[in-house]
Design an enzyme around this catalytic site. Structure first.
Site, PDB file in Angstrom:
ATOM      1  N   LYS A 193       9.502   3.006  -8.425  1.00 15.66           N
ATOM      2  CA  LYS A 193       9.815   3.203  -6.990  1.00 15.66           C
ATOM      3  C   LYS A 193       9.840   1.827  -6.332  1.00 15.66           C
ATOM      4  O   LYS A 193       8.800   1.262  -6.015  1.00 15.66           O
ATOM      5  CB  LYS A 193       8.748   4.131  -6.406  1.00 15.66           C
ATOM      6  CG  LYS A 193       8.517   4.096  -4.915  1.00 15.66           C
ATOM      7  CD  LYS A 193       9.667   4.486  -4.036  1.00 15.66           C
ATOM      8  CE  LYS A 193       9.273   4.213  -2.587  1.00 15.66           C
ATOM      9  NZ  LYS A 193       9.586   2.818  -2.177  1.00 15.66           N
ATOM     10  N   GLY A 246       0.889  -3.388  -3.481  1.00 14.25           N
ATOM     11  CA  GLY A 246       1.265  -3.296  -2.076  1.00 14.25           C
ATOM     12  C   GLY A 246       0.061  -3.522  -1.189  1.00 14.25           C
ATOM     13  O   GLY A 246      -0.923  -4.151  -1.597  1.00 14.25           O
ATOM     14  N   SER A 247       0.129  -2.994   0.007  1.00 15.59           N
ATOM     15  CA  SER A 247      -0.922  -3.276   0.995  1.00 15.59           C
ATOM     16  C   SER A 247      -2.185  -2.455   0.727  1.00 15.59           C
ATOM     17  O   SER A 247      -2.129  -1.381   0.120  1.00 15.59           O
ATOM     18  CB  SER A 247      -0.395  -2.955   2.390  1.00 15.59           C
ATOM     19  OG  SER A 247      -0.074  -1.583   2.462  1.00 15.59           O
ATOM     20  N   THR A 248      -3.290  -2.953   1.215  1.00 19.45           N
ATOM     21  CA  THR A 248      -4.560  -2.240   1.068  1.00 19.45           C
ATOM     22  C   THR A 248      -4.509  -0.912   1.816  1.00 19.45           C
ATOM     23  O   THR A 248      -5.036   0.097   1.338  1.00 19.45           O
ATOM     24  CB  THR A 248      -5.713  -3.139   1.566  1.00 19.45           C
ATOM     25  OG1 THR A 248      -5.804  -4.259   0.672  1.00 19.45           O
ATOM     26  CG2 THR A 248      -7.050  -2.397   1.569  1.00 19.45           C
ATOM     27  N   GLY A 251      -2.691   1.440  -0.352  1.00 16.24           N
ATOM     28  CA  GLY A 251      -3.549   1.669  -1.525  1.00 16.24           C
ATOM     29  C   GLY A 251      -4.600   2.734  -1.238  1.00 16.24           C
ATOM     30  O   GLY A 251      -4.855   3.622  -2.052  1.00 16.24           O
ATOM     31  N   GLU A 268      -3.035  -3.154  -7.025  1.00 19.33           N
ATOM     32  CA  GLU A 268      -2.939  -4.597  -6.760  1.00 19.33           C
ATOM     33  C   GLU A 268      -2.647  -4.726  -5.276  1.00 19.33           C
ATOM     34  O   GLU A 268      -1.516  -4.486  -4.842  1.00 19.33           O
ATOM     35  CB  GLU A 268      -1.808  -5.228  -7.575  1.00 19.33           C
ATOM     36  CG  GLU A 268      -1.991  -5.182  -9.077  1.00 19.33           C
ATOM     37  CD  GLU A 268      -3.074  -6.117  -9.550  1.00 19.33           C
ATOM     38  OE1 GLU A 268      -3.427  -7.057  -8.816  1.00 19.33           O
ATOM     39  OE2 GLU A 268      -3.596  -5.904 -10.660  1.00 19.33           O
ATOM     40  N   GLU A 399      -4.927  -9.763   6.876  1.00 16.47           N
ATOM     41  CA  GLU A 399      -3.796 -10.323   6.121  1.00 16.47           C
ATOM     42  C   GLU A 399      -2.567 -10.364   7.026  1.00 16.47           C
ATOM     43  O   GLU A 399      -2.170  -9.341   7.578  1.00 16.47           O
ATOM     44  CB  GLU A 399      -3.496  -9.463   4.891  1.00 16.47           C
ATOM     45  CG  GLU A 399      -2.405 -10.056   4.027  1.00 16.47           C
ATOM     46  CD  GLU A 399      -2.039  -9.191   2.826  1.00 16.47           C
ATOM     47  OE1 GLU A 399      -1.922  -7.968   2.977  1.00 16.47           O
ATOM     48  OE2 GLU A 399      -1.854  -9.767   1.732  1.00 16.47           O
TER      49      GLU A 399
HETATM   50  P1  NAD Z   1       3.387  -1.583   1.320  1.00 20.91           P
HETATM   51  O1  NAD Z   1       2.035  -1.137   0.919  1.00 20.91           O
HETATM   52  O2  NAD Z   1       3.881  -1.262   2.668  1.00 20.91           O
HETATM   53  O3  NAD Z   1       4.480  -0.969   0.317  1.00 20.91           O
HETATM   54  C1  NAD Z   1       4.411  -1.166  -1.075  1.00 20.91           C
HETATM   55  C2  NAD Z   1       5.150  -0.048  -1.766  1.00 20.91           C
HETATM   56  O4  NAD Z   1       4.482   1.177  -1.482  1.00 20.91           O
HETATM   57  C3  NAD Z   1       6.589   0.144  -1.313  1.00 20.91           C
HETATM   58  O5  NAD Z   1       7.381   0.526  -2.416  1.00 20.91           O
HETATM   59  C4  NAD Z   1       6.480   1.291  -0.327  1.00 20.91           C
HETATM   60  O6  NAD Z   1       7.673   2.031  -0.224  1.00 20.91           O
HETATM   61  C5  NAD Z   1       5.392   2.128  -0.985  1.00 20.91           C
HETATM   62  N1  NAD Z   1       4.668   3.030  -0.067  1.00 20.91           N
HETATM   63  C6  NAD Z   1       4.497   2.913   1.276  1.00 20.91           C
HETATM   64  N2  NAD Z   1       3.807   3.973   1.751  1.00 20.91           N
HETATM   65  C7  NAD Z   1       3.513   4.756   0.676  1.00 20.91           C
HETATM   66  C8  NAD Z   1       2.800   5.982   0.519  1.00 20.91           C
HETATM   67  N3  NAD Z   1       2.253   6.614   1.549  1.00 20.91           N
HETATM   68  N4  NAD Z   1       2.668   6.485  -0.717  1.00 20.91           N
HETATM   69  C9  NAD Z   1       3.190   5.849  -1.789  1.00 20.91           C
HETATM   70  N5  NAD Z   1       3.896   4.696  -1.698  1.00 20.91           N
HETATM   71  C10 NAD Z   1       4.054   4.163  -0.479  1.00 20.91           C
HETATM   72  O7  NAD Z   1       3.407  -3.126   1.017  1.00 20.91           O
HETATM   73  P2  NAD Z   1       4.569  -4.156   1.284  1.00 20.91           P
HETATM   74  O8  NAD Z   1       4.624  -4.420   2.733  1.00 20.91           O
HETATM   75  O9  NAD Z   1       5.819  -3.707   0.578  1.00 20.91           O
HETATM   76  O10 NAD Z   1       4.015  -5.436   0.485  1.00 20.91           O
HETATM   77  C11 NAD Z   1       3.132  -6.326   1.040  1.00 20.91           C
HETATM   78  C12 NAD Z   1       1.730  -6.057   0.557  1.00 20.91           C
HETATM   79  O11 NAD Z   1       1.690  -6.078  -0.859  1.00 20.91           O
HETATM   80  C13 NAD Z   1       0.760  -7.117   1.009  1.00 20.91           C
HETATM   81  O12 NAD Z   1      -0.422  -6.512   1.463  1.00 20.91           O
HETATM   82  C14 NAD Z   1       0.508  -7.922  -0.255  1.00 20.91           C
HETATM   83  O13 NAD Z   1      -0.715  -8.610  -0.279  1.00 20.91           O
HETATM   84  C15 NAD Z   1       0.590  -6.872  -1.289  1.00 20.91           C
HETATM   85  N6  NAD Z   1       0.855  -7.444  -2.620  1.00 20.91           N
HETATM   86  C16 NAD Z   1      -0.162  -7.472  -3.532  1.00 20.91           C
HETATM   87  C17 NAD Z   1       0.043  -8.042  -4.784  1.00 20.91           C
HETATM   88  C18 NAD Z   1      -1.055  -8.074  -5.812  1.00 20.91           C
HETATM   89  O14 NAD Z   1      -0.747  -8.298  -6.980  1.00 20.91           O
HETATM   90  N7  NAD Z   1      -2.302  -7.871  -5.452  1.00 20.91           N
HETATM   91  C19 NAD Z   1       1.295  -8.601  -5.089  1.00 20.91           C
HETATM   92  C20 NAD Z   1       2.296  -8.570  -4.134  1.00 20.91           C
HETATM   93  C21 NAD Z   1       2.069  -7.980  -2.892  1.00 20.91           C
END
Ligand code: NAD
Length: 496
Positions: A193, A246-248, A251, A268, A399
């Site tokens: 996804k 993605g974001s905390t 998560g 992550e 963040e």
């Molecule tokens: P995000 O959490 O908004 O989205 C990440 C993914 O999750 C996207 O594909 C999004 O469509 C999906 N998503 C959103 N809501 C969801 C839900 N309710 N259920 C399931 N999936 C859902 O994050 P972002 O804005 O795309 O990315 C930035 C974040 O990612 C930052 O917080 C960054 O620190 C983090 N990040 C972490 C790492 C790591 O390895 N720790 C690496 C890269 C980015």
């Protein structure tokens, strides 16, 4: 690399995927059953790059059924492991062969400058080569048990089953590779996804995987909104494993959504990484290191060193040098030669970041450089340094995920270490010092999954990568990265 900018008016074409038919289910490209779609936008120009299918729960059902059937029929696992390794290596070779096009697409969809895109797509190549090497090296143990030698005891390593791989937009192609490669190496089938802002170039990975010989149904793709398609994957009772980057905040939502069938979760998540510069640091090393650590990819890196604690003896000199260097950074379209920093991903992120900068100033920080839009098209923000920021300010606590460094002076190293750990995150950290003793003392004391001494942001595939505290669960990379997609079964057999 010479890049043709003529291409930038075009859409991102992923033959044989028709515009808007961005779901891959059981080897077939298709539109969502609702036919809803949305645009992918070039953040440097505002150009429409193509339509992305908005998958929903019905599409997720179809993708999960496809992955489940492929797993149960052992379409992937029934191939001898040298053949699977050959296919993973072939994916790496094919990505490498198509590098130039993938790099241009990545720049157009994400905004990162060409050299960064070359490194990240190259990271995708390495991921497949590294995990191809695991095939034939995944095995259990055997041993004596207390019940006596009438029994033969051993463990089996088995793939978890159907894995949902949810990735963000900040390193879209590479982060997809970081999940698809170990999931396939472990023997899982998968549903990828991509993030809604950066779905198109990632489709090339799925196309390449099919061309390299990954059987239909083993790797599926559902594009769409996180709150709909992602949430449906997280809630789906027939998904065994979620690997999420993605974001905390999201998560945390996944933890709740996946509780129904107690899915295995790898998370992550976000970061707010501290960088400590001691008064004995080699500033020639520290200045470019600190700057690169925060400004790379316009600060849109999970490991970005966004909190600087600098010893008061060198504080003014360091902040001045960082501000001078930041203000000289070449900002622009990532396809232009010499550009060091591209745009941030979207209007939403642009507004959020500017809002944070304003909040930092209103909470008492001095604006050392930046703090405003660059140019009048696209989502460009000047590299920004906030100085003498109160430690309670939101820009220190939360963040930002943008090109914003919050700098704070210290006299007492113990205070700096306490402040470095005074965060709910724990993804990474760094120290700059010429003292071996202090370097290792700080490395041990900072609670983070990755720590750098006198260098910014290096990782390697054999090294576990992940977060302490609210920066995540589990590790990617190395043996732990493959194990994250496997169950371990204990078998005891009576012999006599
Ligand atoms: P995000 O959490 O908004 O989205 C990440 C993914 O999750 C996207 O594909 C999004 O469509 C999906 N998503 C959103 N809501 C969801 C839900 N309710 N259920 C399931 N999936 C859902 O994050 P972002 O804005 O795309 O990315 C930035 C974040 O990612 C930052 O917080 C960054 O620190 C983090 N990040 C972490 C790492 C790591 O390895 N720790 C690496 C890269 C980015």
């Amino acid at each position: 690399m010479q890049v043709s900018k003529g291409q930038s008016q075009d859409q991102i074409r992923v033959s044989p995927v028709a515009n808007g038919e961005t779901l891959l289910i059981d080897g077939q490209w298709t539109a969502s059953h609702s036919s809803d779609s949305f645009s992918s936008i070039n953040p440097a120009t505002g150009d429409d790059l193509g339509q992305v299918s908005a998958g929903d729960a019905t599409d997720v059902d179809a993708a999960v059924l496809s992955a489940r059937t492929a797993f149960d029929e052992r379409r992937w696992l029934s191939m001898p492991y040298p053949e699977r390794a050959k296919i993973l290596n072939s994916i790496a070779d094919r990505i490498e062969a198509e590098m130039d096009e993938l790099v241009v697409n990545e720049v157009r969809e994400n905004g990162m400058p060409v050299p960064i895109a070359q490194r990240t797509i190259g990271g995708g190549v390495q991921a497949f080569r590294y995990y191809a090497g695991w095939l034939g090296k995944i095995h259990g143990q055997t041993g004596e048990i207390a019940a006596g030698d009438a029994f033969h005891a051993f463990t089996l390593k088995e793939p978890m089953g159907v894995a949902a791989l949810i990735v963000p937009w900040n390193g879209p192609f590479m982060l997809a590779c970081h999940k698809v490669a170990p999931a396939l190496a472990a023997g899982c089938t998968a549903i990828l996804k991509p993030a809604e802002d950066t779905s198109l170039n990632t489709l090339h990975l799925a196309r390449i995987a099919l061309e390299a010989g990954v059987p239909a149904g083993v790797l599926n793709v559902v594009t769409g909104l996180g709150s709909i398609a992602g949430q449906a994957l997280a809630e789906h009772p027939d998904v065994d494993k979620i690997s999420f980057t993605g974001s905390t905040a999201v998560g945390r939502r996944l933890v709740q959504a996946s509780a129904g069938n107690l899915k295995r979760l790898s998370l992550e998540l976000g970061g707010k990484s501290p960088v400590i510069v001691l008064d004995d640091a080699d500033l020639e090393m520290a200045i470019p290191g600190v700057l690169r650590g925060i400004m790379i990819n316009s600060g849109q890196a999970c490991v970005a060193g966004s909190r600087l604690y600098a010893h008061s003896k060198i504080y003014d000199k360091l902040v001045q040098a960082l501000s001078d260097a930041a203000s000289k950074m070449v900002i622009g379209n990532g396809l232009d030669e010499g550009v060091q920093m591209g745009p941030v991903i979207s209007q939403k992120q642009f507004d959020r970041i500017i809002g944070y900068i304003e909040s930092g100033v209103s909470e008492g920080a001095e604006l050392a450089t930046g703090g405003e839009r660059h140019g009048d098209t696209g989502f460009f923000i000047k590299p920004t340094i906030l100085s003498r920021v109160p430690t309670s300010a939101r820009v220190v606590r939360e963040e930002i995920f943008g090109p914003v460094l919050s700098a704070m002076p210290f006299d007492d190293l113990d205070w700096a270490i306490r402040e470095a750990n005074n965060t709910r995150y724990g993804l990474a950290g760094a120290v700059y010092t010429t003292s071996l003793e202090k370097a290792h003392t700080v490395a041990r004391a900072v609670k983070a999954g990755t720590f750098w001494i006198n260098t910014p942001s290096l990782t390697d595939f054999w090294m576990p990568f992940g977060g302490y505290k609210e920066s995540g669960w589990g590790r990617e990379g190395g043996a732990m990265g493959v194990d994250a997609y496997m169950e371990t079964k204990s078998v005891i057999a009576r012999l006599y």
